[in-house]
Scaffold this active site. Structure first.
Site, PDB file in Angstrom:
ATOM      1  N   ASP A  59      42.106  43.769  38.429  1.00 59.49           N
ATOM      2  CA  ASP A  59      43.377  44.098  39.078  1.00 59.49           C
ATOM      3  C   ASP A  59      43.826  42.962  39.985  1.00 59.49           C
ATOM      4  O   ASP A  59      43.033  42.089  40.368  1.00 59.49           O
ATOM      5  CB  ASP A  59      43.264  45.412  39.866  1.00 59.49           C
ATOM      6  CG  ASP A  59      42.240  45.333  40.989  1.00 59.49           C
ATOM      7  OD1 ASP A  59      41.196  44.670  40.817  1.00 59.49           O
ATOM      8  OD2 ASP A  59      42.469  45.947  42.056  1.00 59.49           O
ATOM      9  N   GLU A  98      39.516  46.670  42.741  1.00 62.76           N
ATOM     10  CA  GLU A  98      38.937  45.953  43.875  1.00 62.76           C
ATOM     11  C   GLU A  98      39.973  45.698  44.959  1.00 62.76           C
ATOM     12  O   GLU A  98      39.643  45.652  46.147  1.00 62.76           O
ATOM     13  CB  GLU A  98      38.331  44.630  43.407  1.00 62.76           C
ATOM     14  CG  GLU A  98      37.484  43.912  44.459  1.00 62.76           C
ATOM     15  CD  GLU A  98      38.271  43.042  45.440  1.00 62.76           C
ATOM     16  OE1 GLU A  98      37.730  42.666  46.493  1.00 62.76           O
ATOM     17  OE2 GLU A  98      39.458  42.733  45.131  1.00 62.76           O
ATOM     18  N   GLU A  99      41.245  45.553  44.545  1.00 63.94           N
ATOM     19  CA  GLU A  99      42.282  45.211  45.509  1.00 63.94           C
ATOM     20  C   GLU A  99      42.723  46.399  46.361  1.00 63.94           C
ATOM     21  O   GLU A  99      43.613  46.269  47.200  1.00 63.94           O
ATOM     22  CB  GLU A  99      43.497  44.603  44.799  1.00 63.94           C
ATOM     23  CG  GLU A  99      43.228  43.265  44.122  1.00 63.94           C
ATOM     24  CD  GLU A  99      42.931  42.140  45.101  1.00 63.94           C
ATOM     25  OE1 GLU A  99      42.843  42.405  46.318  1.00 63.94           O
ATOM     26  OE2 GLU A  99      42.756  41.000  44.648  1.00 63.94           O
ATOM     27  N   HIS A 146      36.822  41.423  39.192  1.00 62.74           N
ATOM     28  CA  HIS A 146      37.815  42.491  39.070  1.00 62.74           C
ATOM     29  C   HIS A 146      39.003  42.043  38.242  1.00 62.74           C
ATOM     30  O   HIS A 146      39.369  40.861  38.225  1.00 62.74           O
ATOM     31  CB  HIS A 146      38.247  43.009  40.453  1.00 62.74           C
ATOM     32  CG  HIS A 146      38.916  41.998  41.338  1.00 62.74           C
ATOM     33  ND1 HIS A 146      40.274  41.743  41.292  1.00 62.74           N
ATOM     34  CD2 HIS A 146      38.420  41.195  42.320  1.00 62.74           C
ATOM     35  CE1 HIS A 146      40.579  40.829  42.205  1.00 62.74           C
ATOM     36  NE2 HIS A 146      39.474  40.468  42.836  1.00 62.74           N
ATOM     37  N   ASP A 198      42.362  34.831  42.075  1.00 59.35           N
ATOM     38  CA  ASP A 198      41.828  36.091  42.599  1.00 59.35           C
ATOM     39  C   ASP A 198      42.058  37.220  41.599  1.00 59.35           C
ATOM     40  O   ASP A 198      42.988  37.998  41.755  1.00 59.35           O
ATOM     41  CB  ASP A 198      42.506  36.414  43.935  1.00 59.35           C
ATOM     42  CG  ASP A 198      41.902  37.628  44.629  1.00 59.35           C
ATOM     43  OD1 ASP A 198      40.783  38.029  44.263  1.00 59.35           O
ATOM     44  OD2 ASP A 198      42.562  38.178  45.516  1.00 59.35           O
TER      45      ASP A 198
END
Length: 432
Positions: free
Chosen positions: A78, A138-139, A76, A108
């Site tokens: 984001d 994703e977050e 991801h 991350d």
């Protein structure tokens, strides 16, 4: 050639903050960077937007053996918010200091995206076709990213039978019974499911000074107390059982999993390694939000709460049956979000290839399966029948607080770890 550290720094400098809902800076600039990078390697990339600015990138890389099914490599773009006032460096600076690359997303998970791009730029020739998906959102819930892609564009993932992504393959230093430093590498083969529930208690409104045995607030508080106090039974999934047995053997710690007390004792005996598995030997139900009333002398007719439920593979039906009993009279539940648990085979050629790639770079590597207590976009891609593995390899020095990095202040990744991860990832993709 491409320097993985520079690519990761470039990605960090794009502020792709995701505050939830559709309140985000947007992933589009980072997506354009990735697409341009891939196009420069002769890999055609497509940018897809679920909403203005909420962009994902998808591309296919041919394999040397077209008879093999494809592998999805997904990550991801984001990141969660970061308050610059709390940080030692600006969270979107991509600064290199003291052997580390600093910034939001360093672990991350812009590091993984950078490793994939650098491996391709260095001439990676994968054995099987790769589908690359670097996605938005994703977050939060994935509504503008992986879940949207799976629902609206499932054909993009045709032929994929397995996937690799975040949360696994990193060095976890654990002391053995004889004092040795064991290099444990947990690889994600399962994730607990996420069920965010809204509880609604209904009762009879009235004056706060009068007796009322149908008080919605009292009913709700009673339900929350029963839920919070409930001790969920041990439920050993294949992943968790294998983790306990294999980690115990590596550390020289006897493990008896025949009783619940034995499981709890094993988790405790594993020391720091036990921290990895402790959240995943049981389900969990954690009250997190409350809302009731509008005036102190008025008993309201309704009261609501939210509960964060995390459920192990194979236990959803039994968990919700017990939970419904705990609610009690006048209290109902509904899903705010619901993503079932996922589990991939532990003993598989995929896992074996990951373990071999790690051991080739670190001969002392002890590779074990691992169940994530939370969740990733694996839950979206699992809907397509894809077996998902958490494999974003990194070398981490002893004492490095890796698990405090994601979503934490002063997020950073070792420069040497990025180079190690790129080599491991390249070896895996060329041989799996």
């Amino acid at each position: 050639m491409a320097d993985v550290v520079q690519v990761c720094a470039d990605l960090i400098r794009f502020d792709t903050t995701n505050r939830g809902g559709n309140d985000a800076e947007g992933e589009r600039p980072a997506a354009e960077y990735v697409a341009t990078f891939l196009d420069g390697l002769g890999i055609p990339a497509k940018i897809l937007e679920a909403a203005p600015g909420r962009a994902s990138v998808v591309a296919r890389v041919p394999g040397t053996d077209p008879s093999l099914p494809a592998l999805l490599v997904q990550g991801h773009l984001d990141v969660v918010p970061a308050d610059a006032a709390d940080w030692s460096v600006h969270p979107f600076s991509g600064e290199i200091r003291d052997g580390y690359l600093w910034g939001r997303g360093a672990t991350d998970m812009k590091d993984f995206v950078a490793m994939v791009l650098a491996a391709l730029a260095d001439g990676l020739r994968p054995r099987r076709e790769l589908v690359l998906a670097f996605v938005a959102d994703e977050e939060d819930r994935g509504d503008w990213g992986a879940h949207w892609l799976v629902a609206e564009h499932p054909h993009l993932f045709d032929g994929c039978v397995a996937a690799v992504s975040e949360s696994g393959g990193y060095t976890y230093h654990v002391p053995a019974a004889d004092g040795r430093d064991v290099h444990l590498y947990p690889v994600g083969t399962a994730e607990r499911g996420t069920a965010h529930l809204r509880l609604t208690a209904r009762g009879r409104a009235g004056h706060g000074s009068r007796p009322n045995d149908e008080n919605a607030v009292t009913r709700l508080v009673g339900a929350l107390h029963r839920i919070a106090a409930h001790r969920w039974p041990v439920a050993l999934t294949p992943t968790v059982r294998a983790f306990l047995e294999r980690t115990g053997a590596a550390l020289g710690v006897p493990v008896d999993l025949s009783t619940p007390d034995g499981v709890d004792a094993a988790v405790a005996a594993l020391g720091p390694a036990g921290h990895l598995v402790a959240p995943t030997v049981r389900n969990s139900t954690t009250p997190t939000m409350l809302d009731a009333g509008y005036k102190v002398n008025v008993i309201p007719s309704t009261a609501t709460a939210q509960v964060d439920v995390r459920v192990l593979p194979g236990t959803e039906e039994s968990l919700f049956a017990v939970l419904d009993e705990l609610l009690g009279e006048g209290v109902t539940r509904e899903f705010v979000a619901h993503q079932p648990p996922v589990e991939a085979p532990v003993d598989s050629p995929w896992f074996d290839a990951m373990a071999a790639a790690l051991r080739a770079e670190d001969p002392e590597a002890v590779v074990v399966p691992y169940c994530l207590g939370g969740g990733t976009d694996a839950k979206a891609f699992a809907q397509l029948g894809i077996a998902n593995y958490g494999f974003a390899p990194l070398w981490l020095p002893k004492g490095f607080p890796y698990r405090a990095m994601a979503h934490g202040v002063d997020e950073r990744v070792p420069v040497a770890g990025l180079h190690f991860g790129t080599r491991v990832l390249s070896r895996f993709l060329e041989t799996c």
